[in-house]
Design an enzyme around this catalytic site. Structure first.
Site, PDB file in Angstrom:
ATOM      1  N   SER A  75      39.119  34.589  35.466  1.00 51.37           N
ATOM      2  CA  SER A  75      39.979  36.135  35.444  1.00 51.37           C
ATOM      3  C   SER A  75      40.876  35.989  36.738  1.00 51.37           C
ATOM      4  CB  SER A  75      38.953  37.238  35.351  1.00 51.37           C
ATOM      5  OG  SER A  75      38.014  37.286  36.312  1.00 51.37           O
ATOM      6  N   TYR A 132      34.660  34.646  35.233  1.00 51.29           N
ATOM      7  CA  TYR A 132      35.214  35.484  36.421  1.00 51.29           C
ATOM      8  C   TYR A 132      35.962  34.653  37.119  1.00 51.29           C
ATOM      9  CZ  TYR A 132      34.612  38.375  40.654  1.00 51.29           C
ATOM     10  OH  TYR A 132      34.948  39.168  41.560  1.00 51.29           O
ATOM     11  N   SER A 186      39.870  37.256  44.540  1.00 56.33           N
ATOM     12  CA  SER A 186      38.421  36.821  44.910  1.00 56.33           C
ATOM     13  C   SER A 186      38.678  35.485  45.595  1.00 56.33           C
ATOM     14  CB  SER A 186      37.317  36.714  43.811  1.00 56.33           C
ATOM     15  OG  SER A 186      36.236  36.344  44.228  1.00 56.33           O
ATOM     16  N   ASN A 207      38.958  54.081  31.401  1.00 58.53           N
ATOM     17  CA  ASN A 207      38.618  52.780  31.135  1.00 58.53           C
ATOM     18  C   ASN A 207      39.846  52.039  30.966  1.00 58.53           C
ATOM     19  OD1 ASN A 207      37.664  50.327  30.112  1.00 58.53           O
ATOM     20  ND2 ASN A 207      36.319  51.090  28.742  1.00 58.53           N
TER      21      ASN A 207
END
Length: 240
Positions: A144, A141, A128, A63
């Site tokens: 980020s 999102y 992205s 993680n």
């Protein structure tokens, strides 16, 4: 096929599904050894299991939000880091930022000392198109991914003198990732028609750009975000 990454070790975060799994497979096909950090185990298909059984690919349940789980990376010989792990739960600020931004930073900061010592390395962030255009309901999102671009550029400038190249690859709408896994073929087709190229990307199409960015062919590309989106960001949505 040229095994241009023979003798090199690649760490891919989130390498068990989607783009991450395609990146793992692409590096393996080019001769690299690959370490996959993910909270999900790799799929049980024959090809994937054969790669892991041969020890050319290694899976560790990690993680990235937990610094203690990535400690010690500075002592491992890693030639390439692909920061792919992310969650896409919309506007869940704490969890999205903790994973996509802070978790990615944890891994990167743990890898940098070893690369600086060897004065060589490549770090690639999977960002992205969310870093270029806003999507309603995805504020956390979007932030980020924008944050990763800023972090990438800063580290690119700082690390270039040490022979470490840092860049990002920004996928657009891609099959077998996040929300697209819950879409039917009809939905994928309908949404794909809104993209200039007329379809969603396949994960391999993103992975081949990642391996190019990690290769000597990209030796003079530093601090850039390469968009792989079929024209999504370039188009003017008002004319469609």
């Amino acid at each position: 096929m040229t095994k241009q990454f023979s003798g090199q070790t690649v760490l891919v975060t989130g390498g068990s599904r989607g783009i991450g799994a395609a990146v793992v497979n692409e590096f393996l096909s080019l001769g690299a050894r690959v370490l996959n950090f993910d909270i999900l185990a790799p799929p049980a298909d024959e090809v994937t299991q054969e790669a892991y059984a041969s020890m050319r690919a290694t899976y560790e349940r990690v993680n990235i939000r937990d610094k203690t789980q990535v400690s010690g990376l500075e002592t491992r010989h890693l030639d390439i880091l692909v920061n792919n792990a992310a969650i896409t739960s919309g506007d869940d600020w704490e969890n999205v930022i903790a994973t996509n931004l802070n978790g990615t930073r944890n891994v990167t900061e743990a890898v940098i000392p070893g690369m600086k010592k060897r004065r060589a390395g490549v770090i690639i962030f999977i960002t992205s198109v969310h870093s270029r255009v806003a999507f309603a309901g995805d504020c956390a999102y979007d932030v980020s991914k924008c944050g990763l671009v800023g972090y990438m550029r800063c580290r690119a400038v700082e690390l270039a003198p040490f022979g470490i190249r840092v860049n990002a690859v920004a996928p657009g709408a891609t099959r077998d990732t996040g929300g697209t896994m819950r879409m039917s073929e009809t939905e994928l087709s309908d949404w794909g028609k809104k993209i200039p190229i007329g379809r969603f990307a396949n994960p391999k199409e993103v992975a081949t750009v990642v391996t190019f960015m990690a290769s000597p062919a990209a030796s003079y590309i530093v601090g850039q975000e390469i968009v792989v989106d079929g024209g999504l960001v370039a188009q003017n949505s008002l004319v469609r």
